[in-house]
Design an enzyme around this catalytic site. Structure first.
Site, mmCIF file in Angstrom:
data_model
loop_
_atom_site.group_PDB
_atom_site.id
_atom_site.type_symbol
_atom_site.label_atom_id
_atom_site.label_comp_id
_atom_site.label_asym_id
_atom_site.label_seq_id
_atom_site.Cartn_x
_atom_site.Cartn_y
_atom_site.Cartn_z
ATOM 1 N N ARG A 1 -7.586 12.873 6.521
ATOM 2 C CA ARG A 1 -7.342 11.490 6.110
ATOM 3 C C ARG A 1 -8.598 10.630 6.263
ATOM 4 O O ARG A 1 -8.948 9.845 5.369
ATOM 5 C CB ARG A 1 -6.187 10.906 6.935
ATOM 6 N N SER B 1 -2.436 0.816 -4.857
ATOM 7 C CA SER B 1 -2.916 1.972 -4.112
ATOM 8 C C SER B 1 -4.222 2.540 -4.640
ATOM 9 O O SER B 1 -4.526 2.453 -5.833
ATOM 10 C CB SER B 1 -1.840 3.072 -4.141
ATOM 11 N N ASN B 2 -4.952 3.181 -3.721
ATOM 12 C CA ASN B 2 -6.118 3.980 -4.099
ATOM 13 C C ASN B 2 -5.725 5.239 -4.860
ATOM 14 O O ASN B 2 -6.574 5.850 -5.523
ATOM 15 C CB ASN B 2 -6.889 4.411 -2.846
ATOM 16 N N ASP C 1 0.867 -1.166 0.000
ATOM 17 C CA ASP C 1 0.000 0.000 0.000
ATOM 18 C C ASP C 1 0.917 1.233 0.000
ATOM 19 O O ASP C 1 2.057 1.169 0.468
ATOM 20 C CB ASP C 1 -0.871 -0.021 1.252
ATOM 21 N N ALA C 2 0.417 2.348 -0.507
ATOM 22 C CA ALA C 2 1.253 3.559 -0.585
ATOM 23 C C ALA C 2 1.067 4.472 0.615
ATOM 24 O O ALA C 2 1.996 4.706 1.398
ATOM 25 C CB ALA C 2 0.960 4.316 -1.880
ATOM 26 N N TYR C 3 -0.154 4.988 0.797
ATOM 27 C CA TYR C 3 -0.391 6.054 1.762
ATOM 28 C C TYR C 3 -0.558 5.518 3.182
ATOM 29 O O TYR C 3 -1.477 4.770 3.474
ATOM 30 C CB TYR C 3 -1.613 6.875 1.339
#
Length: 216
Positions: A40, A116-117, A9-11
């Site tokens: 967030r 990622s989203n 995942d990125a964030y």
């Protein structure tokens, strides 16, 4: 089965989602941490609700809308910060251990990817800013299928692209709900519990819990 791909995942996992507000903490004032947390939370809420409704908007639009809502909820934060906060989101700091961990995994011969989203443009900017573009093999954005995590078809993007069984993929995320979705899909999962949060989704538990990526 050996691990053929490490997918991140990125964030919140590779990139610090609170770095944007932290850079402008003095101007944002004493409530900057609560402000960042709400930004967030709304960003994620919008992604879940829109996927359930079948009403997709890309992650950058959701990020902007979440910020506008948060500014409305925190009148003490000057709205003139909006442009600076959005600009900072394009170059979020990566966590300090990330480059070394990815290089080590790369040396083992496994595929390395982000799932990622984030919109493609957002992810490209973040990856280049952190100089991870020379390490990663692929960056998968949900924009390709117009649905957000934890929809099963998001995780299927990886297995389809790499022609792998789910159990050959190790998936790392700091978001417990994301780990639950990946576990349900069949990935081996690692929860990066950076904030030492209590566990949830007991029926879809991670294979491993780590405080950061350094021990991966």
């Amino acid at each position: 089965m050996s691990t053929a791909a490490y997918v991140f995942d990125a964030y919140g996992t590779l990139f610090d989602v609170h770095a944007a507000v932290r850079r402008h903490a003095e101007q944002a004032g004493p409530e900057y941490q609560r402000f960042s947390e709400m930004w967030r939370a709304k960003q994620l809420e919008y992604s879940w609700v829109r996927t359930l409704m079948g009403s997709y908007r890309d992650f950058w639009q959701l990020t902007e809308e979440a910020l506008d809502y948060t500014l409305a909820r925190f009148p003490s934060v000057d709205r003139s910060l909006r442009a600076d906060l959005l600009s900072a989101y394009w170059t979020l700091d990566c966590y300090p251990e990330v480059p070394a961990v990815l290089k080590d995994l790369k040396s083992r011969g496994a595929k390395l990817a982000i799932l990622s989203n984030g919109s493609p443009a957002m992810l490209e900017a973040a990856v280049k800013n952190a100089a991870l573009d020379v390490i990663l093999d692929d960056v998968f954005s949900v924009d390709a299928i117009r649905a957000y995590k934890t929809a099963p078809q998001v995780y299927d993007m990886v297995t389809t692209a790499y022609r792998l069984y789910p159990e050959a993929v190790s998936f790392q995320s700091s978001n417990r709900w994301d780990v639950a979705g990946a576990q349900k899909f069949g990935f081996r999962t690692v929860w990066i519990n950076r904030l030492d949060l209590p566990d949830e989704y007991a029926d879809h538990g991670p294979d491993l819990i780590l405080p950061n990526l350094a021990s991966l």
